[in-house]
Design an enzyme around this catalytic site. Structure first.
Site, PDB file in Angstrom:
ATOM      1  N   ASP A 228       0.845  -1.187   0.000  1.00 47.49           N
ATOM      2  CA  ASP A 228       0.000   0.000   0.000  1.00 47.49           C
ATOM      3  C   ASP A 228       0.886   1.244   0.000  1.00 47.49           C
ATOM      4  OD1 ASP A 228      -2.313   1.883   0.903  1.00 47.49           O
ATOM      5  OD2 ASP A 228      -3.274  -0.077   0.714  1.00 47.49           O
ATOM      6  N   HIS A 278      -3.760   6.038   3.556  1.00 48.00           N
ATOM      7  CA  HIS A 278      -4.503   4.847   3.150  1.00 48.00           C
ATOM      8  C   HIS A 278      -3.878   3.564   3.700  1.00 48.00           C
ATOM      9  CE1 HIS A 278      -6.099   1.762   0.313  1.00 48.00           C
ATOM     10  NE2 HIS A 278      -7.189   2.523   0.369  1.00 48.00           N
ATOM     11  N   SER A 449     -11.384  -1.339  -0.462  1.00 47.82           N
ATOM     12  CA  SER A 449     -10.114  -1.320   0.261  1.00 47.82           C
ATOM     13  C   SER A 449     -10.251  -1.982   1.622  1.00 47.82           C
ATOM     14  CB  SER A 449      -9.623   0.111   0.447  1.00 47.82           C
ATOM     15  OG  SER A 449      -9.137   0.650  -0.749  1.00 47.82           O
TER      16      SER A 449
END
Length: 504
Positions: A228, A278, A449
């Protein structure tokens, strides 16, 4: 006898002459028609890609013309990525019997048509995969390369699809357009339940029986790799306090393979720290500690984590982001302790080097979960995104709370989805509570996600309960616990996993 010798000599002469003519013709036949001497505009390339996706459901550079491929490379600093080998599955350099020879042959072709020394052409030769990144300026070179039987694929290595026309779609579950966000928020009390010793169990965990599954497994002994944007250095629950309370005897390791530069030949990474937010959210939902600090706990709160900063945000667009993801997968593939890899990023069409990296990790026995796709505007015509669309990946998406299956407001669905996770409340629309980017902050995260990272955590619970199992046994058990098993829904796969059934 003389006649036979004369005939033989004539045949040899004809063969020699024929070969010479073929070599000469090969160069002469690579002539560019006037209509194709100028490259397409970047917008024209993008329009062609969009048209293929809308009409066929997918796009692959192998199906495009050499003119379009060259045009895309022109708009991407003339960088090409070449996957080579003796067959389409000959991606592993360590297992390829003649990879050095094949690489040299291709570089010789480039030298022949480009007239440049190799040091001016070769950007990178991958250590583990049959991949080279090169600078090619002539369309004739691309045409010549595509004639080689040792080419698995040729793709533009730095064509930034999402930047074309400033139509930048990078949303995936966060409040900003890039999937990034740093601001914490106050959690609604109905979105979590306090569990001992004083941790918040997100509401969605009860939709999947995760809290009851903790009576059988907490993920101990299993390592999850997360590809990520990295992990925040300002969140100690994913740092010095990773072992705290009910979470103990485990480790978190952080690596950075993303190079923050516009130049493909740059090699210095910008570290392991998340500069987006994120990746921190994904690490939190998968394995945040269960302690008395009063913050959200992760699904597998006793699992180990290895996090990679592989890209700047959730859409892996451009040379360094795609290279970073590839490098993260090969590194995790080579890490024996890693059982599970979770990636909540992607692209709307396939990228050869990422595909090779995932196949490499898969060949090492890793169970790979990828996000099915999250978007808000112009990419909604895409079904399951890449790399979730790959056979080697388990594709996950998000659905709304309630008895009837409805995809979340921004989630993609399709026939390649394997599992779903309930991650959006039917009334408020709130998503899943996680630890914030900064200490002492909470946040919400949603889309495919969070669904993917949640599923990776459930897989860790199952594997921890059955440490001698293979990847396929773990996956089978997860399927058997899901809503639609043994059938598969055309949009939602096997549906929601019951974590309790999966660990019993």
């Amino acid at each position: 006898m003389i006649n036979k010798l004369l005939k033989l000599a004539l045949v040899l002469l004809l063969i020699t002459t024929s070969c010479s003519k073929d070599d000469s013709l090969n160069e002469q036949t690579i002539t560019i028609d006037e209509a194709y001497k100028l490259p397409l505009s970047a917008q024209e390339v993008k329009n062609s890609i969009d048209n293929a996706i809308e009409t066929k459901g997918s796009f692959d550079w192998s199906e495009s013309s050499s003119h379009m491929l060259w045009s895309a490379s022109v708009h991407g600093q003339n960088v090409l990525t070449i996957g080579f080998g003796n067959s389409k599955n000959d991606f592993d350099r360590t297992k390829s019997r003649n990879q050095a020879s094949l690489q040299k042959q291709l570089l010789d072709i480039i030298f022949k048509y480009e007239g440049q020394d190799i040091e001016n052409v070769l950007i990178n030769a991958d250590e583990y995969l049959n991949i080279i990144d090169v600078v090619v300026k002539k369309q004739e070179t691309i045409i010549a390369l595509r004639k080689s039987k040792f080419i698995r694929y040729i793709e533009p290595g730095d064509f930034k699809y999402f930047s074309v026309g400033n139509n930048l779609e990078r949303s995936d579950s966060s409040s900003t357009s890039s999937g990034c966000g740093f601001d914490g928020t106050t959690l609604n009390a109905v979105d979590y339940t306090t569990v001992t010793p004083n941790a918040k169990a997100p509401w969605t965990f009860y939709q999947h029986n995760i809290t009851n599954a903790w009576n059988y497994s907490t993920g101990s002994g299993i390592t999850i790799g997360i590809v990520d944007t990295g992990t925040s250095s300002s969140q100690t629950l994913l740092g010095s306090s990773f072992n705290d309370g009910f979470s103990s005897g485990r480790s978190i390791q952080k690596y950075g393979v993303y190079v923050d530069s516009i130049w493909p030949w740059s090699t210095g990474t910008d570290g392991s720290a998340d500069k987006c937010g994120h990746g921190t959210s994904m690490a939190s939902v998968a394995a945040a500690p269960r302690n008395d600090n009063g913050f959200p706990v992760g699904v597998a709160y006793n699992a180990n984590l290895i996090t990679y900063r592989a890209a700047s945000n959730v859409v892996v667009d451009g040379y360094h982001e795609q290279n970073g993801v590839k490098n993260a997968f090969t590194a995790l593939g080579n890490t024996n302790s890693v059982k599970i890899i979770s990636m909540s990023m992607g692209h709307i069409f396939s990228v050869g080097k990422i595909s090779d990296g995932i196949k490499y990790a898969y060949s090492k026995g890793k169970l790979i979960f990828c996000a099915g796709g999250t978007s808000t505007s112009f990419t909604t015509f895409v079904g399951v995104i890449f790399p979730a669309s790959m056979a080697e990946a388990v594709a996950v998406t998000g659905v709304k709370e309630g008895a009837s299956y409805q995809k979340c407001d921004v989630c993609h669905t399709g026939s390649k989805i394997d599992f779903t996770v309930v991650m959006q409340r039917s009334g408020s629309g709130n998503t899943v509570p996680v630890n914030g980017y900064y200490n002492n902050e909470n946040d919400y995260v949603g889309g495919s996600s969070v669904a993917t990272a949640t599923t990776a955590g459930i897989a860790a619970l199952v594997w921890s309960k059955n440490p001698t199992w293979t990847r396929d046994q773990v996956l089978t058990k997860m399927r058997q616990s899901a809503t639609f098993y043994p059938n598969k829904h055309p949009e939602f796969g096997y549906g929601n996993i019951n974590a309790l059934l999966a660990v019993q």
